[in-house]
Scaffold this motif. Structure first.
Motif, PDB file in Angstrom:
ATOM      1  N   LEU A  95       0.825  -1.207   0.000  1.00 58.55           N
ATOM      2  CA  LEU A  95       0.000   0.000   0.000  1.00 58.55           C
ATOM      3  C   LEU A  95       0.860   1.258   0.000  1.00 58.55           C
ATOM      4  N   ASP A  96       0.463   2.226  -0.813  1.00 54.25           N
ATOM      5  CA  ASP A  96       1.067   3.555  -0.807  1.00 54.25           C
ATOM      6  C   ASP A  96       0.102   4.484  -0.093  1.00 54.25           C
ATOM      7  N   VAL A  97       0.442   4.936   1.100  1.00 55.26           N
ATOM      8  CA  VAL A  97      -0.501   5.723   1.883  1.00 55.26           C
ATOM      9  C   VAL A  97      -0.698   7.126   1.322  1.00 55.26           C
ATOM     10  N   ALA A  98       0.160   7.539   0.371  1.00 54.66           N
ATOM     11  CA  ALA A  98      -0.007   8.856  -0.233  1.00 54.66           C
ATOM     12  C   ALA A  98      -1.245   8.907  -1.121  1.00 54.66           C
ATOM     13  N   GLY A  99      -1.661   7.764  -1.638  1.00 52.27           N
ATOM     14  CA  GLY A  99      -2.857   7.724  -2.481  1.00 52.27           C
ATOM     15  C   GLY A  99      -3.525   6.380  -2.416  1.00 52.27           C
ATOM     16  N   PRO A 100      -3.991   5.949  -1.248  1.00 59.52           N
ATOM     17  CA  PRO A 100      -4.610   4.620  -1.117  1.00 59.52           C
ATOM     18  C   PRO A 100      -5.899   4.541  -1.918  1.00 59.52           C
ATOM     19  N   ASP A 101      -6.060   3.449  -2.670  1.00 57.83           N
ATOM     20  CA  ASP A 101      -7.246   3.284  -3.505  1.00 57.83           C
ATOM     21  C   ASP A 101      -8.208   2.303  -2.843  1.00 57.83           C
ATOM     22  N   ASP A 102      -9.476   2.669  -2.806  1.00 57.06           N
ATOM     23  CA  ASP A 102     -10.469   1.852  -2.119  1.00 57.06           C
ATOM     24  C   ASP A 102     -10.616   0.467  -2.743  1.00 57.06           C
ATOM     25  N   SER A 103     -10.612   0.384  -4.075  1.00 53.26           N
ATOM     26  CA  SER A 103     -10.813  -0.913  -4.726  1.00 53.26           C
ATOM     27  C   SER A 103      -9.666  -1.863  -4.424  1.00 53.26           C
ATOM     28  N   LEU A 104      -8.454  -1.346  -4.336  1.00 50.98           N
ATOM     29  CA  LEU A 104      -7.295  -2.170  -4.008  1.00 50.98           C
ATOM     30  C   LEU A 104      -7.396  -2.704  -2.578  1.00 50.98           C
ATOM     31  N   ILE A 105      -7.707  -1.824  -1.652  1.00 53.80           N
ATOM     32  CA  ILE A 105      -7.796  -2.229  -0.247  1.00 53.80           C
ATOM     33  C   ILE A 105      -8.929  -3.221  -0.039  1.00 53.80           C
ATOM     34  N   GLU A 106     -10.078  -2.958  -0.673  1.00 57.36           N
ATOM     35  CA  GLU A 106     -11.221  -3.862  -0.524  1.00 57.36           C
ATOM     36  C   GLU A 106     -10.907  -5.241  -1.094  1.00 57.36           C
ATOM     37  N   PHE A 107     -10.207  -5.294  -2.226  1.00 61.84           N
ATOM     38  CA  PHE A 107      -9.828  -6.581  -2.810  1.00 61.84           C
ATOM     39  C   PHE A 107      -8.992  -7.381  -1.826  1.00 61.84           C
ATOM     40  N   ALA A 108      -8.021  -6.728  -1.176  1.00 56.79           N
ATOM     41  CA  ALA A 108      -7.147  -7.425  -0.228  1.00 56.79           C
ATOM     42  C   ALA A 108      -7.927  -7.920   0.988  1.00 56.79           C
ATOM     43  N   PHE A 109      -8.803  -7.094   1.527  1.00 55.29           N
ATOM     44  CA  PHE A 109      -9.603  -7.519   2.682  1.00 55.29           C
ATOM     45  C   PHE A 109     -10.523  -8.684   2.300  1.00 55.29           C
ATOM     46  N   ASP A 110     -11.155  -8.596   1.129  1.00 54.89           N
ATOM     47  CA  ASP A 110     -12.035  -9.686   0.690  1.00 54.89           C
ATOM     48  C   ASP A 110     -11.249 -10.987   0.517  1.00 54.89           C
ATOM     49  N   ALA A 111     -10.031 -10.877   0.003  1.00 52.82           N
ATOM     50  CA  ALA A 111      -9.191 -12.064  -0.168  1.00 52.82           C
ATOM     51  C   ALA A 111      -8.869 -12.697   1.177  1.00 52.82           C
ATOM     52  N   ALA A 112      -8.622 -11.870   2.178  1.00 44.96           N
ATOM     53  CA  ALA A 112      -8.348 -12.393   3.518  1.00 44.96           C
ATOM     54  C   ALA A 112      -9.588 -13.065   4.108  1.00 44.96           C
ATOM     55  N   VAL A 113     -10.751 -12.476   3.868  1.00 43.25           N
ATOM     56  CA  VAL A 113     -11.997 -13.064   4.371  1.00 43.25           C
ATOM     57  C   VAL A 113     -12.236 -14.431   3.729  1.00 43.25           C
ATOM     58  N   ARG A 114     -12.061 -14.524   2.410  1.00 41.17           N
ATOM     59  CA  ARG A 114     -12.301 -15.793   1.709  1.00 41.17           C
ATOM     60  C   ARG A 114     -11.359 -16.890   2.190  1.00 41.17           C
ATOM     61  N   ARG A 115     -10.154 -16.491   2.600  1.00 35.47           N
ATOM     62  CA  ARG A 115      -9.171 -17.467   3.062  1.00 35.47           C
ATOM     63  C   ARG A 115      -9.220 -17.689   4.568  1.00 35.47           C
ATOM     64  N   SER A 116     -10.069 -16.942   5.257  1.00 35.86           N
ATOM     65  CA  SER A 116     -10.153 -17.012   6.725  1.00 35.86           C
ATOM     66  C   SER A 116      -8.775 -16.803   7.339  1.00 35.86           C
ATOM     67  N   THR A 117      -8.130 -15.748   6.912  1.00 37.69           N
ATOM     68  CA  THR A 117      -6.775 -15.490   7.374  1.00 37.69           C
ATOM     69  C   THR A 117      -6.576 -14.016   7.668  1.00 37.69           C
ATOM     70  N   ALA A 118      -5.363 -13.658   8.073  1.00 37.47           N
ATOM     71  CA  ALA A 118      -5.036 -12.290   8.443  1.00 37.47           C
ATOM     72  C   ALA A 118      -4.568 -11.500   7.219  1.00 37.47           C
TER      73      ALA A 118
END
Length: 228
Positions: A95-118
């Motif tokens: 992640l680049d905090v200077a310009g965080p993109d919502d779609s990128l962050i949401e994709f990563a969180f969804d991937a963690a949810v699907r895998r039941s992981t951190a």
């Protein structure tokens, strides 16, 4: 194909053969897809992908997420751990905090949810040039900059921690080259998620130096999420 059906008996698989340039056809198919997966051979038993011209062109121009998976990804490098065990390793988000993109962050969180992981969020940052070249040895200044970067990462993640309260999130602001940190993190990851800013130019492979380096050296599958 037989392996996929055995692992996912309810999955509908449609096979299709088309004539034309592979990159152009894949980009056409990706336009109406949720995600495009590409296979790649590993680099002689070490981390990284052999990403040819087709793969680079698709990653550079697709406006849907593209996931690169090594052909031998059903086995991991450490003691032949099965894929179904390795999938519970953390998802790593660059992640680049200077310009965080919502779609990128949401994709990563969804991937963690699907895998039941951190989710591990790696943010690489650099000291100012005057500090890097030894014109300042002020340790207090370094500590102040470090705290500031940690605060910036926490602020970028704050809205998502509430939305995905069940996901364990580890924010890791690290001084130094972002690609190096992400490659290191990939050794213990089930997936590495990176962003790519959409560019409308038909020429070139505009994937950015960090993404390019991670694709060629990561040990885990890599998802590249295009964003505006």
């Amino acid at each position: 194909m037989t392996t996929a059906l055995g692992s996912h008996p309810g999955l509908e698989i449609v096979e299709e053969q088309r004539r034309g340039g592979p990159a152009e056809i894949l980009l056409e198919e990706a336009a109406d897809a949720e995600l495009l997966a590409l296979g790649s051979r590993g680099l002689s038993g070490v981390g990284g992908f052999l990403v040819g011209s087709v793969g680079l062109a698709v990653v550079a121009h697709a406006e849907r997420p593209v996931v690169l998976v090594r052909a031998d990804e059903h086995r991991t490098e450490d003691a032949g751990m099965p894929w179904d065990a390795a999938r519970h390793r953390p998802v790593v988000l660059g992640l680049d905090v200077a310009g965080p993109d919502d779609s990128l962050i949401e994709f990563a969180f969804d991937a963690a949810v699907r895998r039941s992981t951190a989710l591990r969020v790696v943010y690489g940052w650099n000291l100012p040039p005057y500090y890097t070249y030894g014109l300042s040895a002020d340790l207090d200044l370094r500590d102040e900059i470090t705290r500031g970067q940690a605060t910036a990462l926490a602020a970028a993640l704050a809205p998502w921690l509430e939305k995905y309260a069940a996901v364990e999130v580890m924010g890791e602001p690290r001084c130094g080259n972002a690609a190096d940190h992400l490659v290191d993190a990939s050794r213990e990851a089930s997936l590495v998620v990176l962003g790519r800013r959409i560019r409308r130019s038909p020429l070139g492979t505009h994937i950015g130096p960090v993404t390019h380096a991670v694709l060629h050296h990561a040990s885990a599958p890599v998802a590249v999420v295009a964003h505006g």
